[in-house]
Design a protein around this motif. Sequence first.
Motif, PDB file in Angstrom:
ATOM      1  N   ALA A   1       0.801  -1.228   0.000  1.00  0.00           N
ATOM      2  CA  ALA A   1       0.000   0.000   0.000  1.00  0.00           C
ATOM      3  C   ALA A   1       0.830   1.271   0.000  1.00  0.00           C
ATOM      4  CB  ALA A   1      -0.929  -0.003   1.219  1.00  0.00           C
ATOM      5  N   GLN A   2       2.044   1.215   0.553  1.00  0.00           N
ATOM      6  CA  GLN A   2       2.839   2.420   0.721  1.00  0.00           C
ATOM      7  C   GLN A   2       3.897   2.550  -0.372  1.00  0.00           C
ATOM      8  OE1 GLN A   2       2.668   4.839   2.924  1.00  0.00           O
ATOM      9  NE2 GLN A   2       1.660   4.091   4.758  1.00  0.00           N
ATOM     10  N   PRO A   3       4.147   3.763  -0.850  1.00  0.00           N
ATOM     11  CA  PRO A   3       5.277   3.964  -1.774  1.00  0.00           C
ATOM     12  C   PRO A   3       6.590   3.839  -1.023  1.00  0.00           C
ATOM     13  CG  PRO A   3       4.331   6.071  -1.152  1.00  0.00           C
ATOM     14  CD  PRO A   3       3.427   5.015  -0.565  1.00  0.00           C
ATOM     15  N   LEU A   4       7.661   3.619  -1.760  1.00  0.00           N
ATOM     16  CA  LEU A   4       8.980   3.540  -1.148  1.00  0.00           C
ATOM     17  C   LEU A   4       9.487   4.942  -0.847  1.00  0.00           C
ATOM     18  CD1 LEU A   4      10.614   0.807  -3.409  1.00  0.00           C
ATOM     19  CD2 LEU A   4       9.839   0.535  -1.045  1.00  0.00           C
ATOM     20  N   ALA A   5      10.064   5.101   0.343  1.00  0.00           N
ATOM     21  CA  ALA A   5      10.575   6.414   0.735  1.00  0.00           C
ATOM     22  C   ALA A   5      11.907   6.718   0.071  1.00  0.00           C
ATOM     23  CB  ALA A   5      10.728   6.487   2.256  1.00  0.00           C
ATOM     24  N   ARG A   6      12.647   5.685  -0.318  1.00  0.00           N
ATOM     25  CA  ARG A   6      13.912   5.871  -1.029  1.00  0.00           C
ATOM     26  C   ARG A   6      14.048   4.798  -2.091  1.00  0.00           C
ATOM     27  NH1 ARG A   6      16.461   4.216   4.245  1.00  0.00           N
ATOM     28  NH2 ARG A   6      17.164   6.369   4.524  1.00  0.00           N
ATOM     29  N   SER A   7      14.873   5.083  -3.083  1.00  0.00           N
ATOM     30  CA  SER A   7      15.009   4.168  -4.219  1.00  0.00           C
ATOM     31  C   SER A   7      15.996   3.046  -3.964  1.00  0.00           C
ATOM     32  CB  SER A   7      15.441   4.944  -5.468  1.00  0.00           C
ATOM     33  OG  SER A   7      16.683   5.600  -5.237  1.00  0.00           O
ATOM     34  N   ASP A   8      16.735   3.117  -2.849  1.00  0.00           N
ATOM     35  CA  ASP A   8      17.651   2.044  -2.503  1.00  0.00           C
ATOM     36  C   ASP A   8      17.330   1.554  -1.106  1.00  0.00           C
ATOM     37  OD1 ASP A   8      18.423   4.299  -1.127  1.00  0.00           O
ATOM     38  OD2 ASP A   8      20.569   4.022  -1.442  1.00  0.00           O
ATOM     39  N   GLY A   9      18.102   0.602  -0.615  1.00  0.00           N
ATOM     40  CA  GLY A   9      17.841   0.067   0.705  1.00  0.00           C
ATOM     41  C   GLY A   9      17.158  -1.291   0.622  1.00  0.00           C
ATOM     42  N   LEU A  10      16.918  -1.874   1.795  1.00  0.00           N
ATOM     43  CA  LEU A  10      16.386  -3.233   1.864  1.00  0.00           C
ATOM     44  C   LEU A  10      14.983  -3.338   1.284  1.00  0.00           C
ATOM     45  CD1 LEU A  10      16.937  -6.099   2.841  1.00  0.00           C
ATOM     46  CD2 LEU A  10      15.983  -5.465   5.068  1.00  0.00           C
ATOM     47  N   ALA A  11      14.120  -2.390   1.600  1.00  0.00           N
ATOM     48  CA  ALA A  11      12.747  -2.450   1.100  1.00  0.00           C
ATOM     49  C   ALA A  11      12.709  -2.363  -0.419  1.00  0.00           C
ATOM     50  CB  ALA A  11      11.915  -1.329   1.713  1.00  0.00           C
ATOM     51  N   ALA A  12      13.546  -1.517  -0.999  1.00  0.00           N
ATOM     52  CA  ALA A  12      13.597  -1.398  -2.448  1.00  0.00           C
ATOM     53  C   ALA A  12      14.164  -2.659  -3.089  1.00  0.00           C
ATOM     54  CB  ALA A  12      14.426  -0.180  -2.844  1.00  0.00           C
ATOM     55  N   ALA A  13      15.158  -3.251  -2.443  1.00  0.00           N
ATOM     56  CA  ALA A  13      15.805  -4.434  -3.008  1.00  0.00           C
ATOM     57  C   ALA A  13      14.887  -5.647  -3.026  1.00  0.00           C
ATOM     58  CB  ALA A  13      17.073  -4.757  -2.216  1.00  0.00           C
ATOM     59  N   THR A  14      13.998  -5.753  -2.051  1.00  0.00           N
ATOM     60  CA  THR A  14      13.128  -6.922  -1.980  1.00  0.00           C
ATOM     61  C   THR A  14      11.906  -6.797  -2.873  1.00  0.00           C
ATOM     62  OG1 THR A  14      12.037  -5.995  -0.030  1.00  0.00           O
ATOM     63  CG2 THR A  14      13.833  -7.529   0.348  1.00  0.00           C
ATOM     64  N   GLY A  15      11.619  -5.609  -3.377  1.00  0.00           N
ATOM     65  CA  GLY A  15      10.469  -5.427  -4.251  1.00  0.00           C
ATOM     66  C   GLY A  15       9.176  -5.278  -3.478  1.00  0.00           C
ATOM     67  N   ARG A  16       8.101  -5.042  -4.196  1.00  0.00           N
ATOM     68  CA  ARG A  16       6.809  -4.815  -3.558  1.00  0.00           C
ATOM     69  C   ARG A  16       5.863  -5.964  -3.855  1.00  0.00           C
ATOM     70  NH1 ARG A  16       4.642   1.119  -4.677  1.00  0.00           N
ATOM     71  NH2 ARG A  16       3.192   0.420  -3.064  1.00  0.00           N
ATOM     72  N   PRO A  17       5.209  -6.504  -2.838  1.00  0.00           N
ATOM     73  CA  PRO A  17       4.250  -7.587  -3.053  1.00  0.00           C
ATOM     74  C   PRO A  17       2.969  -7.068  -3.690  1.00  0.00           C
ATOM     75  CG  PRO A  17       4.215  -6.920  -0.768  1.00  0.00           C
ATOM     76  CD  PRO A  17       5.328  -6.131  -1.428  1.00  0.00           C
ATOM     77  N   GLY A  18       2.207  -7.978  -4.236  1.00  0.00           N
ATOM     78  CA  GLY A  18       0.915  -7.625  -4.795  1.00  0.00           C
ATOM     79  C   GLY A  18      -0.200  -7.771  -3.773  1.00  0.00           C
ATOM     80  N   GLY A  19      -1.393  -7.415  -4.197  1.00  0.00           N
ATOM     81  CA  GLY A  19      -2.529  -7.502  -3.294  1.00  0.00           C
ATOM     82  C   GLY A  19      -2.815  -8.919  -2.836  1.00  0.00           C
ATOM     83  N   ALA A  20      -2.601  -9.896  -3.727  1.00  0.00           N
ATOM     84  CA  ALA A  20      -2.847 -11.286  -3.360  1.00  0.00           C
ATOM     85  C   ALA A  20      -1.886 -11.739  -2.269  1.00  0.00           C
ATOM     86  CB  ALA A  20      -2.715 -12.183  -4.588  1.00  0.00           C
ATOM     87  N   ASP A  21      -0.632 -11.334  -2.379  1.00  0.00           N
ATOM     88  CA  ASP A  21       0.349 -11.669  -1.340  1.00  0.00           C
ATOM     89  C   ASP A  21      -0.055 -11.076  -0.001  1.00  0.00           C
ATOM     90  OD1 ASP A  21       2.366 -12.956  -3.118  1.00  0.00           O
ATOM     91  OD2 ASP A  21       2.508 -10.946  -3.960  1.00  0.00           O
ATOM     92  N   ALA A  22      -0.525  -9.830  -0.021  1.00  0.00           N
ATOM     93  CA  ALA A  22      -0.936  -9.163   1.215  1.00  0.00           C
ATOM     94  C   ALA A  22      -2.133  -9.862   1.847  1.00  0.00           C
ATOM     95  CB  ALA A  22      -1.263  -7.696   0.926  1.00  0.00           C
TER      96      ALA A  22
END
Length: 264
Positions: free
Chosen positions: A172-193
């Motif tokens: 649901a949330q945008p990434l606050a920065r373009s690098d870092g752990l959250a950016a490296a792991t990618g964003r899940p989809g709604g089904a994953d959530a």
Amino acid sequence: MKILLSPRFWAPHGWLGDLLSAARLLTRLPLGAVSARPSEPVASHPARCYPLVGAGIGALAALAFAVGAWLALPPFACALAALAVSILVTGALHEDGLADVADGFGGGHGRERKLAIMRDSRIGSYGVLALALVLTARGGSLASLADTGAAAAALIAAHTLSRGGLAALMAAQPLARSDGLAAATGRPGGADAVIAFAVGGLAAFLLLDFGVAVVAILACAVVQLGLGLQAQRQIGGMTGDVLGAAQQLGEAAVLLAICAGAAP
């Protein structure tokens, strides 16, 4: 959400791969290095398995609590043993995120300054206080559950449920920065959530009394949603530190709800 009906989403090898990826990320178990997400589209994201990894961490912590009880240690010592095992297994990954978020949100002025403080490896007074308060809430709640079975159920439920909402925050949330752990792991989809939240909720209903489970789910959802909204306001979105803080606050909220439900 059509992907929930896709055979690829439910393929056993996909679940096994996501579970291993999630365990490599969230624990310090000797499972090999974290692999980068493939560039081509995939049917799922490892975040759907975060609560399953949490269940394993909770089970190890519950075992430590049980061993302490078998050795006739007082309840608070058993609780400390459980906390120590969970911290060792995760390498204090989530605790570090909580401290960084507290320091950044509490001590920074402006988005860039807050992000810079969160990336600094040093810990400040806000971080120390946040860790002390959350660890005390977790340990004190466990110590109040003198029955080993109740403590084990609480630990597994709290570790599972607190990781069940992370995929929703990531989606649901945008990434606050373009690098870092959250950016490296990618964003899940709604089904994953949806799957991750369902697994966390199912664990709560299986392990806790119905009323306590409902309160625990609501408490976890409220604190994690509140942190997500605060992260959006303060730094413009999500980081790995914010996810770690969300897990810690969610776990504390669940344990406090269970403690309250067990009170006479």
